[in-house]
Design a protein around this motif. Structure first.
Motif, PDB file in Angstrom:
ATOM      1  N   MET A 197       4.977 -16.502   7.857  1.00  0.00           N
ATOM      2  CA  MET A 197       5.991 -16.884   6.317  1.00  0.00           C
ATOM      3  C   MET A 197       7.394 -15.876   6.229  1.00  0.00           C
ATOM      4  SD  MET A 197       3.079 -14.927   4.364  1.00  0.00           S
ATOM      5  CE  MET A 197       2.648 -12.856   4.260  1.00  0.00           C
ATOM      6  N   SER A 198       7.668 -16.533   5.211  1.00  0.00           N
ATOM      7  CA  SER A 198       8.727 -15.746   4.851  1.00  0.00           C
ATOM      8  C   SER A 198       8.531 -14.731   3.917  1.00  0.00           C
ATOM      9  CB  SER A 198       9.366 -16.925   3.776  1.00  0.00           C
ATOM     10  OG  SER A 198       9.162 -17.101   2.826  1.00  0.00           O
ATOM     11  N   ILE A 199       9.882 -13.558   3.903  1.00  0.00           N
ATOM     12  CA  ILE A 199       9.042 -12.045   2.939  1.00  0.00           C
ATOM     13  C   ILE A 199       8.913 -12.922   1.262  1.00  0.00           C
ATOM     14  CG2 ILE A 199      10.714 -10.896   1.613  1.00  0.00           C
ATOM     15  CD1 ILE A 199      10.054 -10.256   4.532  1.00  0.00           C
ATOM     16  N   TRP A 200       9.483 -13.565   0.729  1.00  0.00           N
ATOM     17  CA  TRP A 200       9.610 -14.092  -0.530  1.00  0.00           C
ATOM     18  C   TRP A 200       7.939 -14.638  -0.332  1.00  0.00           C
ATOM     19  CZ3 TRP A 200      11.759 -12.664  -4.605  1.00  0.00           C
ATOM     20  CH2 TRP A 200      10.952 -12.979  -5.666  1.00  0.00           C
ATOM     21  N   GLU A 201       7.110 -15.448   0.204  1.00  0.00           N
ATOM     22  CA  GLU A 201       6.161 -16.362  -0.788  1.00  0.00           C
ATOM     23  C   GLU A 201       4.717 -15.022   0.275  1.00  0.00           C
ATOM     24  OE1 GLU A 201       5.933 -20.003   2.803  1.00  0.00           O
ATOM     25  OE2 GLU A 201       6.749 -18.486   3.526  1.00  0.00           O
ATOM     26  N   CYS A 202       5.494 -14.132   0.869  1.00  0.00           N
ATOM     27  CA  CYS A 202       4.714 -12.713   1.145  1.00  0.00           C
ATOM     28  C   CYS A 202       4.703 -11.644  -0.130  1.00  0.00           C
ATOM     29  CB  CYS A 202       5.101 -11.813   1.808  1.00  0.00           C
ATOM     30  SG  CYS A 202       4.079 -10.449   2.685  1.00  0.00           S
ATOM     31  N   CYS A 203       5.645 -11.732  -1.092  1.00  0.00           N
ATOM     32  CA  CYS A 203       5.578 -11.305  -2.436  1.00  0.00           C
ATOM     33  C   CYS A 203       5.107 -12.131  -3.130  1.00  0.00           C
ATOM     34  CB  CYS A 203       7.283 -11.225  -2.857  1.00  0.00           C
ATOM     35  SG  CYS A 203       8.226 -10.455  -1.993  1.00  0.00           S
ATOM     36  N   GLU A 204       5.302 -13.357  -2.742  1.00  0.00           N
ATOM     37  CA  GLU A 204       3.837 -13.837  -4.083  1.00  0.00           C
ATOM     38  C   GLU A 204       2.431 -13.578  -4.052  1.00  0.00           C
ATOM     39  OE1 GLU A 204       5.440 -17.856  -3.987  1.00  0.00           O
ATOM     40  OE2 GLU A 204       7.114 -17.859  -5.525  1.00  0.00           O
ATOM     41  N   LEU A 205       1.672 -13.849  -2.822  1.00  0.00           N
ATOM     42  CA  LEU A 205       1.082 -13.583  -2.369  1.00  0.00           C
ATOM     43  C   LEU A 205       0.764 -12.215  -3.003  1.00  0.00           C
ATOM     44  CD1 LEU A 205      -0.071 -14.201   1.850  1.00  0.00           C
ATOM     45  CD2 LEU A 205      -0.944 -15.420  -0.158  1.00  0.00           C
ATOM     46  N   LEU A 206       1.263 -11.650  -3.184  1.00  0.00           N
ATOM     47  CA  LEU A 206       0.533  -9.619  -4.304  1.00  0.00           C
ATOM     48  C   LEU A 206       0.281 -10.130  -5.659  1.00  0.00           C
ATOM     49  CD1 LEU A 206       2.470  -7.072  -2.323  1.00  0.00           C
ATOM     50  CD2 LEU A 206       1.146  -7.784  -1.673  1.00  0.00           C
ATOM     51  N   ASN A 207       0.371 -11.186  -5.950  1.00  0.00           N
ATOM     52  CA  ASN A 207      -0.029 -11.521  -6.957  1.00  0.00           C
ATOM     53  C   ASN A 207      -1.605 -11.461  -7.296  1.00  0.00           C
ATOM     54  OD1 ASN A 207       1.950 -12.215  -8.630  1.00  0.00           O
ATOM     55  ND2 ASN A 207       2.975 -13.908  -7.350  1.00  0.00           N
ATOM     56  N   GLU A 208      -1.869 -11.659  -5.854  1.00  0.00           N
ATOM     57  CA  GLU A 208      -3.501 -11.718  -5.635  1.00  0.00           C
ATOM     58  C   GLU A 208      -3.943  -9.819  -5.583  1.00  0.00           C
ATOM     59  OE1 GLU A 208      -4.878 -14.254  -2.463  1.00  0.00           O
ATOM     60  OE2 GLU A 208      -2.995 -15.391  -3.481  1.00  0.00           O
ATOM     61  N   VAL A 209      -3.020  -8.940  -5.273  1.00  0.00           N
ATOM     62  CA  VAL A 209      -3.511  -8.151  -5.076  1.00  0.00           C
ATOM     63  C   VAL A 209      -3.165  -6.916  -6.104  1.00  0.00           C
ATOM     64  CG1 VAL A 209      -3.061  -5.612  -3.886  1.00  0.00           C
ATOM     65  CG2 VAL A 209      -2.969  -8.147  -2.761  1.00  0.00           C
ATOM     66  N   VAL A 210      -4.753  -5.934  -6.367  1.00  0.00           N
ATOM     67  CA  VAL A 210      -4.345  -4.580  -6.777  1.00  0.00           C
ATOM     68  C   VAL A 210      -5.154  -3.794  -6.790  1.00  0.00           C
ATOM     69  CG1 VAL A 210      -5.460  -3.782  -9.503  1.00  0.00           C
ATOM     70  CG2 VAL A 210      -5.153  -6.131  -9.701  1.00  0.00           C
ATOM     71  N   ASP A 211      -4.283  -2.225  -5.928  1.00  0.00           N
ATOM     72  CA  ASP A 211      -4.026  -1.311  -5.490  1.00  0.00           C
ATOM     73  C   ASP A 211      -4.836  -0.119  -6.173  1.00  0.00           C
ATOM     74  OD1 ASP A 211      -4.267   1.561  -4.457  1.00  0.00           O
ATOM     75  OD2 ASP A 211      -1.788   1.289  -4.318  1.00  0.00           O
ATOM     76  N   GLU A 212      -6.123   0.162  -5.673  1.00  0.00           N
ATOM     77  CA  GLU A 212      -7.575   0.948  -6.283  1.00  0.00           C
ATOM     78  C   GLU A 212      -7.293   2.355  -6.493  1.00  0.00           C
ATOM     79  OE1 GLU A 212     -10.883  -0.568  -5.034  1.00  0.00           O
ATOM     80  OE2 GLU A 212     -10.601  -2.293  -5.567  1.00  0.00           O
ATOM     81  N   SER A 213      -6.476   2.882  -5.635  1.00  0.00           N
ATOM     82  CA  SER A 213      -5.820   4.081  -5.096  1.00  0.00           C
ATOM     83  C   SER A 213      -5.325   4.720  -5.944  1.00  0.00           C
ATOM     84  CB  SER A 213      -5.876   3.941  -3.691  1.00  0.00           C
ATOM     85  OG  SER A 213      -3.885   3.521  -3.280  1.00  0.00           O
ATOM     86  N   ASP A 214      -4.034   3.607  -6.647  1.00  0.00           N
ATOM     87  CA  ASP A 214      -3.187   4.328  -7.914  1.00  0.00           C
ATOM     88  C   ASP A 214      -3.614   4.824  -9.303  1.00  0.00           C
ATOM     89  OD1 ASP A 214      -0.880   4.558  -9.223  1.00  0.00           O
ATOM     90  OD2 ASP A 214      -0.302   2.955  -8.363  1.00  0.00           O
TER      91      ASP A 214
END
Length: 318
Positions: free
Chosen positions: A102-119
């Motif tokens: 996949m492209s870089i931007w496609e990966c950026c959009e995937l991060l909408n599904e992620v929340v970092d529990e360590s932060d």
């Protein structure tokens, strides 16, 4: 560029009890303001907030809150399970880059599904943080487009949390990183949980240098596995033309014992020392841009897509 960094010798770092805070001097940014190690100030082009998204000071792991209890449990699991052998196994598996194309931007959009529990500072979807960081740097460093793009992509490795990338547990993807194969420095947040790490039973890993030689270079040091090292592998193996400083930032931006506390400097070589200057600059934006300020994604998207095209192939192996 004016950079003031800690010039103390290895071992001189100070830890304030219960605060996981280290005295690393001050940093003068080209944006026109100085950020002392123990203070967040607002000046110049970058508006550094005084509090995080939860209403607390940044990286305060001791304030009583449900979020910090979750963060502490995260670090307990991280410190028990991140071993030298585990990291070697993960690197061997993920350097194959056989999960997806996949492209870089496609990966950026995937991060909408992620929340970092360590932060302890952020509960927004990761794409918000990426753009906050990138836009803050872009404002103060308009001519360093590689740094803008580095800010955008530095956390993309967090896709390791998603099913299509193996759905690794949070402790194997996010959080501060540290070396394996040598003694665990006391500056590492929630250091107490290392007592249950199997590596503590190996005498070869319990000295200052451990299995390494002083000045060997961080490239030759095994760092705890997570999104940093994974994204570094993705960028490098896909032939990015980002400068070495950009790759260094991607690989070590979570290495807080080094760039905040000065620990493990004895393992660095001359190239690491130069790259660390850029990481020190980047880290202030990475940390203090975590706020409720929203970025218009569609407005800035064309600019970042042009940078992606400049420094990366259209499709990458992940």
């Amino acid at each position: 560029m004016t950079v003031c960094i800690d010039n103390s010798l290895p071992g001189d770092s100070q830890v304030v009890e219960n605060k996981n805070y280290c005295d690393t001097g001050e940093l003068v940014l080209d944006g026109g303001f100085t950020v002392p190690a123990d203070t967040v100030v607002s000046s110049g082009g970058f508006d550094a907030p005084e509090i995080n998204a939860f209403g607390h000071t940044f990286r305060d792991y001791d304030v009583e809150s449900l979020r910090n209890k979750q963060v502490e449990e995260f670090y307990r699991m991280n410190h028990i399970n991140q071993t030298y052998e585990f990291v070697k196994k993960m690197r061997d598996e993920y350097k194959k880059l056989d999960k997806l194309e996949m492209s870089i931007w496609e990966c950026c959009e995937l991060l909408n599904e992620v929340v970092d529990e360590s932060d302890p500072d952020l509960d927004e979807p990761q794409i918000e943080h990426l753009l906050q960081t990138a836009e803050a740097i872009r404002k103060d460093y308009p001519d360093e487009d590689w740094l803008h793009l580095t800010a955008l992509i530095h956390d993309l490795g967090k896709v390791l949390l998603l099913p299509r990338f193996g759905e690794l547990p949070q402790w194997a993807v996010v959080g501060d990183t540290h070396p394996l194969g040598c003694a665990f420095d006391e500056s590492i947040v929630h250091h107490k949980y290392f007592k249950d790490n199997p590596d503590t039973n190996n005498p070869a890993y319990q000295t200052k240098n451990g299995i390494y030689e002083e000045g060997c270079g961080l490239e030759n040091v095994t760092i705890s596995w997570g999104h940093d090292d994974y994204m570094y592998l993705v960028a490098k193996e896909n032939g990015t033309t980002l400068p070495q400083a950009g790759l260094f930032i991607i690989r070590y931006h979570s290495f807080y014992p080094l760039h905040r506390c000065g620990a493990y400097k004895h393992l660095m070589n001359e190239e690491d020392v130069e790259n660390l200057k850029w990481l020190q600059i980047f880290n202030k934006y990475d940390l203090y841009s975590k706020s409720k300020v929203r970025v218009d994604v569609e407005k800035v998207k064309p600019y970042y897509q042009s940078l992606i095209q400049k420094y990366f192939p259209e499709k990458l192996r992940w």
